[in-house]
Design a protein around this motif. Structure first.
Motif, PDB file in Angstrom:
ATOM      1  N   ILE A 168       0.849  -1.049  -0.164  1.00  0.00           N
ATOM      2  CA  ILE A 168       0.040  -0.039  -0.018  1.00  0.00           C
ATOM      3  C   ILE A 168       0.968   1.205   0.077  1.00  0.00           C
ATOM      4  CG2 ILE A 168      -1.702   1.293   1.285  1.00  0.00           C
ATOM      5  CD1 ILE A 168      -2.704  -1.529   2.521  1.00  0.00           C
ATOM      6  N   THR A 169       0.635   1.961  -0.884  1.00  0.00           N
ATOM      7  CA  THR A 169       1.695   3.206  -0.999  1.00  0.00           C
ATOM      8  C   THR A 169       0.648   4.633  -0.835  1.00  0.00           C
ATOM      9  OG1 THR A 169       2.870   1.992  -2.844  1.00  0.00           O
ATOM     10  CG2 THR A 169       3.228   4.685  -2.559  1.00  0.00           C
ATOM     11  N   ILE A 170       1.390   5.531  -0.092  1.00  0.00           N
ATOM     12  CA  ILE A 170       1.153   6.743   0.280  1.00  0.00           C
ATOM     13  C   ILE A 170       1.901   7.826  -0.226  1.00  0.00           C
ATOM     14  CG2 ILE A 170       0.118   8.305   2.082  1.00  0.00           C
ATOM     15  CD1 ILE A 170      -0.602   5.978   3.791  1.00  0.00           C
ATOM     16  N   GLY A 171       1.236   8.711  -0.934  1.00  0.00           N
ATOM     17  CA  GLY A 171       2.204   9.970  -1.614  1.00  0.00           C
ATOM     18  C   GLY A 171       2.581   9.368  -3.136  1.00  0.00           C
ATOM     19  N   GLY A 172       3.433  10.324  -3.621  1.00  0.00           N
ATOM     20  CA  GLY A 172       3.808  10.290  -4.965  1.00  0.00           C
ATOM     21  C   GLY A 172       5.200  11.118  -5.007  1.00  0.00           C
ATOM     22  N   GLY A 173       5.469  11.011  -6.361  1.00  0.00           N
ATOM     23  CA  GLY A 173       6.889  11.735  -6.642  1.00  0.00           C
ATOM     24  C   GLY A 173       7.729  11.092  -6.040  1.00  0.00           C
ATOM     25  N   LYS A 174       8.697  11.917  -5.299  1.00  0.00           N
ATOM     26  CA  LYS A 174      10.022  11.686  -4.549  1.00  0.00           C
ATOM     27  C   LYS A 174       9.814  11.476  -3.182  1.00  0.00           C
ATOM     28  CE  LYS A 174      12.985  13.798  -8.282  1.00  0.00           C
ATOM     29  NZ  LYS A 174      13.971  14.763  -8.564  1.00  0.00           N
ATOM     30  N   ALA A 175       8.354  11.588  -2.641  1.00  0.00           N
ATOM     31  CA  ALA A 175       8.333  11.310  -1.345  1.00  0.00           C
ATOM     32  C   ALA A 175       7.047  10.312  -1.153  1.00  0.00           C
ATOM     33  CB  ALA A 175       7.924  12.695  -0.885  1.00  0.00           C
ATOM     34  N   TYR A 176       7.113   9.182  -0.768  1.00  0.00           N
ATOM     35  CA  TYR A 176       6.159   8.043  -0.679  1.00  0.00           C
ATOM     36  C   TYR A 176       6.513   7.269   0.476  1.00  0.00           C
ATOM     37  CZ  TYR A 176       9.583   5.132  -2.969  1.00  0.00           C
ATOM     38  OH  TYR A 176      10.721   4.347  -3.009  1.00  0.00           O
ATOM     39  N   VAL A 177       5.435   6.524   0.914  1.00  0.00           N
ATOM     40  CA  VAL A 177       5.902   5.534   1.968  1.00  0.00           C
ATOM     41  C   VAL A 177       4.929   4.024   1.629  1.00  0.00           C
ATOM     42  CG1 VAL A 177       3.870   6.223   3.667  1.00  0.00           C
ATOM     43  CG2 VAL A 177       5.721   4.848   4.571  1.00  0.00           C
ATOM     44  N   ASN A 178       5.883   3.108   1.620  1.00  0.00           N
ATOM     45  CA  ASN A 178       5.185   1.764   1.641  1.00  0.00           C
ATOM     46  C   ASN A 178       4.678   1.221   2.883  1.00  0.00           C
ATOM     47  OD1 ASN A 178       5.518   1.833  -1.150  1.00  0.00           O
ATOM     48  ND2 ASN A 178       7.400   0.914  -1.050  1.00  0.00           N
ATOM     49  N   ILE A 179       3.609   0.545   2.942  1.00  0.00           N
ATOM     50  CA  ILE A 179       3.007   0.001   4.185  1.00  0.00           C
ATOM     51  C   ILE A 179       2.857  -1.550   4.058  1.00  0.00           C
ATOM     52  CG2 ILE A 179       1.383  -0.001   5.975  1.00  0.00           C
ATOM     53  CD1 ILE A 179       0.730   2.638   5.171  1.00  0.00           C
ATOM     54  N   SER A 180       3.264  -2.318   4.962  1.00  0.00           N
ATOM     55  CA  SER A 180       3.003  -3.973   4.889  1.00  0.00           C
ATOM     56  C   SER A 180       2.709  -4.355   6.339  1.00  0.00           C
ATOM     57  CB  SER A 180       4.083  -4.419   4.156  1.00  0.00           C
ATOM     58  OG  SER A 180       5.302  -4.401   4.746  1.00  0.00           O
ATOM     59  N   LEU A 181       2.031  -5.359   6.413  1.00  0.00           N
ATOM     60  CA  LEU A 181       1.922  -6.023   7.658  1.00  0.00           C
ATOM     61  C   LEU A 181       2.312  -7.714   7.780  1.00  0.00           C
ATOM     62  CD1 LEU A 181       0.493  -5.664  10.600  1.00  0.00           C
ATOM     63  CD2 LEU A 181      -1.574  -6.712   9.422  1.00  0.00           C
ATOM     64  N   ASP A 182       2.837  -7.963   8.920  1.00  0.00           N
ATOM     65  CA  ASP A 182       3.305  -9.328   8.965  1.00  0.00           C
ATOM     66  C   ASP A 182       3.021  -9.820  10.427  1.00  0.00           C
ATOM     67  OD1 ASP A 182       5.534 -11.798   7.931  1.00  0.00           O
ATOM     68  OD2 ASP A 182       5.171 -11.803  10.017  1.00  0.00           O
ATOM     69  N   GLY A 183       1.580 -10.941  10.221  1.00  0.00           N
ATOM     70  CA  GLY A 183       1.417 -11.617  11.607  1.00  0.00           C
ATOM     71  C   GLY A 183       1.754 -12.885  11.769  1.00  0.00           C
ATOM     72  N   LEU A 184       2.402 -13.122  13.023  1.00  0.00           N
ATOM     73  CA  LEU A 184       3.094 -14.600  13.505  1.00  0.00           C
ATOM     74  C   LEU A 184       2.485 -14.833  14.561  1.00  0.00           C
ATOM     75  CD1 LEU A 184       5.448 -16.232  12.107  1.00  0.00           C
ATOM     76  CD2 LEU A 184       7.133 -15.027  13.685  1.00  0.00           C
ATOM     77  N   PHE A 185       1.949 -16.181  14.634  1.00  0.00           N
ATOM     78  CA  PHE A 185       1.313 -16.779  15.590  1.00  0.00           C
ATOM     79  C   PHE A 185       1.807 -18.007  15.966  1.00  0.00           C
ATOM     80  CE2 PHE A 185      -1.255 -13.867  13.336  1.00  0.00           C
ATOM     81  CZ  PHE A 185      -1.773 -12.829  14.384  1.00  0.00           C
ATOM     82  N   ALA A 186       1.492 -18.744  17.041  1.00  0.00           N
ATOM     83  CA  ALA A 186       1.862 -20.128  17.498  1.00  0.00           C
ATOM     84  C   ALA A 186       1.017 -20.737  18.531  1.00  0.00           C
ATOM     85  CB  ALA A 186       3.205 -20.157  18.012  1.00  0.00           C
TER      86      ALA A 186
END
Length: 545
Positions: A168-186
């Protein structure tokens, strides 16, 4: 436009009749006036034929204009899509890993760990269209994110592209941020009721039943043409189901320094050994090796500081890394750690402020990698960590480490399989345990501890990996304390992991622990079984090989 064509085509049959009844209009071939009582001559018919031919050519020209406009619209749509960030084929376990643009800084690590299945249907990266030059983005050795370029002028919040691995990307041009989620369970079972005393890592299963010890929210992005930024926020549920939040990593890093140099600053894992710089979702086993948890700490050796690295100009991969961190708190476990309730190794701790450079942790590392053949790679490194500890006014800690990685992958590998990977780490710690805050008991001691782990992974079938690991830690006996952290022990672990895709995994692991008897503690054996599962949302890039 289709309606315009239909109207033109509908008017065409009426045009000859209108030409007979109306006053002649100016044209390239004017038609003569036709009387209702005068029969049409051959000249009249020829004039009408020329007018029909002219109108037919006009309709063809209009149709061509419509086609040209439609092609221009389709081209504009494709251009807009290619402007969105795209990820190339994803790397194993961790999602997509983007290839660096031309002219970028040399990658910190030449190869990536392909121990598990990789996707074969992800689209290739599309070059971003930009009015100006894009920043040169270098490789990064110790983080699990990848940088891609977005040139959208308006800052939308939208999934990037159509790839399942796109963040998921927020922003554009030379300023942006990618977001991701990792869920680990046991899900855990153990013959010991105090599983939290058996497992030495803070992200390991801590109780019988279900555990949620690592849900990681990852951010990465381009700060400007000179820096990129990374952050990992971890959410944990304790044994009472209360949520704990920690800033595991948050730092900025240079992208275009000359002479193969790279600098970073912020909160980050120290580049000590193979396992410490990585996150739990990249581990080959459910839990932390004993030597890592007991020497570097349950949270790993990390903290606020700065690091520089230099890739040497040699025919093979060779890198020098040097870092300095505060080394305070539980993430500086063997150093300026005040311990629990002001006690560490059963000594009263001082919990003082830094007095100077001698109270920082200094962490050097030197590593080299060579390809023995097209199918075999070896990477070896040595590390150190030196600083003060809190058990005395002038107490010091020194930790030395050596690590070795060997990997073989078949020349006819499919999705990285079959493969064999052997990894081992050895550590030695010299810990000066002082008297504490005053001259009271216990007396000062100097401990010489050492330990190692060695593991072998066999990717025997696409998506399936079997592993076995042996751990041993020798703790020098204390003549005055009964601290359970100073009990020598060893462990044997075996597991099997299934990766349905690069976005999920399911792992079954068995542990047999042996805790040795010492002056104050009795020996015991513990059996544990873990069922671990993981899912990934968005692009969670691969860690270093």
């Amino acid at each position: 436009m289709n309606k315009i064509i239909l109207v033109v085509l509908a008017v065409l049959p009426v045009a000859p009749v209108s030409a007979q009844e109306a006053t002649p209009a100016a044209s390239s071939s004017p038609a003569p006036t036709v009387s209702n009582t005068t029969p049409a001559t051959a000249a009249d018919v020829d004039a009408l034929r020329q007018q029909v031919q002219f109108l037919t050519e006009t309709v063809k020209a209009l149709q061509q204009q419509v086609k040209d406009q439609q092609a221009a619209l389709e081209k504009a749509n494709l251009t807009a899509e290619s402007g969105l960030p795209q990820n190339p084929e994803p790397s194993p376990i961790a999602g997509a890993e983007s290839s660096a643009p031309a002219g970028s800084a040399p990658p910190r690590f030449p190869t990536q760990d392909t121990s598990v299945v990789s996707s074969t249907n992800a689209p290739a990266a599309s070059p971003a269209l930009s009015a100006g030059p894009s920043p040169s983005l270098g490789g990064f050795p110790t983080t699990d994110t990848s940088i891609v370029t977005s040139t959208s002028e308006t800052p939308p919040i939208t999934p990037a592209g159509t790839s399942l691995t796109a963040p998921i990307t927020i922003g554009g041009g030379k300023a942006y941020v990618n977001i991701s989620l990792d869920g680990l369970f046991a899900l855990a079972y153990s013959s010991a009721a105090d599983l939290h005393n058996i497992e030495v890592g803070d992200h390991d299963p801590q109780q019988r039943g279900f555990n949620a010890r690592n849900t990681e929210l990852a951010f990465d992005g381009a700060v400007d043409p000179y820096f990129e930024g990374f952050a990992n926020i971890v959410f944990k549920l304790d044994n009472d189901n209360e949520t704990e939040v920690e800033v595991e990593e948050a730092f900025m890093q240079t992208t275009s320094l000359p002479y193969n140099l790279q600098l970073k600053g912020g909160q980050f894992f120290a580049a000590f050994g193979r396992l410490n710089p990585t996150h739990p979702h990249t581990w080959d086993f459910v839990d932390t090796p004993l030597v890592n948890g007991l020497f570097l700490g349950p949270d790993g050796l990390r903290g606020v500081g700065a690091q520089g690295s230099w890739t040497l100009p040699l025919p093979w991969y060779s890198q020098l890394i040097f870092a300095s961190q505060n080394g305070r708190g539980s993430t500086g476990f063997s150093f300026r750690n005040p311990g629990d309730d002001g006690m560490f190794f059963d000594r009263i701790t001082t919990d003082r402020e830094a007095r100077g450079l001698q109270d920082f942790i200094w962490i050097p590392r030197f590593e080299n990698s060579v390809n023995l053949s097209d199918t075999q790679t070896v990477l070896a490194g040595v590390s150190g960590a030196f600083g003060s500890n809190e058990t005395g006014a002038n107490s010091r800690t020194q930790i030395y480490g050596a690590d070795l990685l060997y990997k073989w992958k078949s020349a006819r590998a499919e999705g990285g399989f079959p493969f064999v990977k052997w990894q081992t780490e050895f550590m030695y710690r010299r810990f000066e345990a002082g008297r504490g805050a005053d001259e009271s008991f216990p007396v000062a001691e100097t401990f010489h501890d050492w330990g190692l782990y060695s593991q072998v992974l066999w990717g025997f079938k696409k998506g399936w990996v079997a592993g076995i690991r042996g751990d041993y830690v020798h703790m020098q006996d204390s003549m005055f304390t009964d601290d359970s952290d100073r009990q020598s022990r060893w462990r044997i672990s075996a597991n099997i992991t299934w990766y349905p895709t690069e976005f999920s995994k399911i792992r079954l692991q068995y542990n047999q622990d042996f805790l040795k008897e010492n002056f104050f503690l009795s020996a015991r054996e513990v059996e544990s079984i873990f069922l671990q599962w993981e899912f990934i949302l968005g692009s969670h890039g691969a860690h270093k090989f």
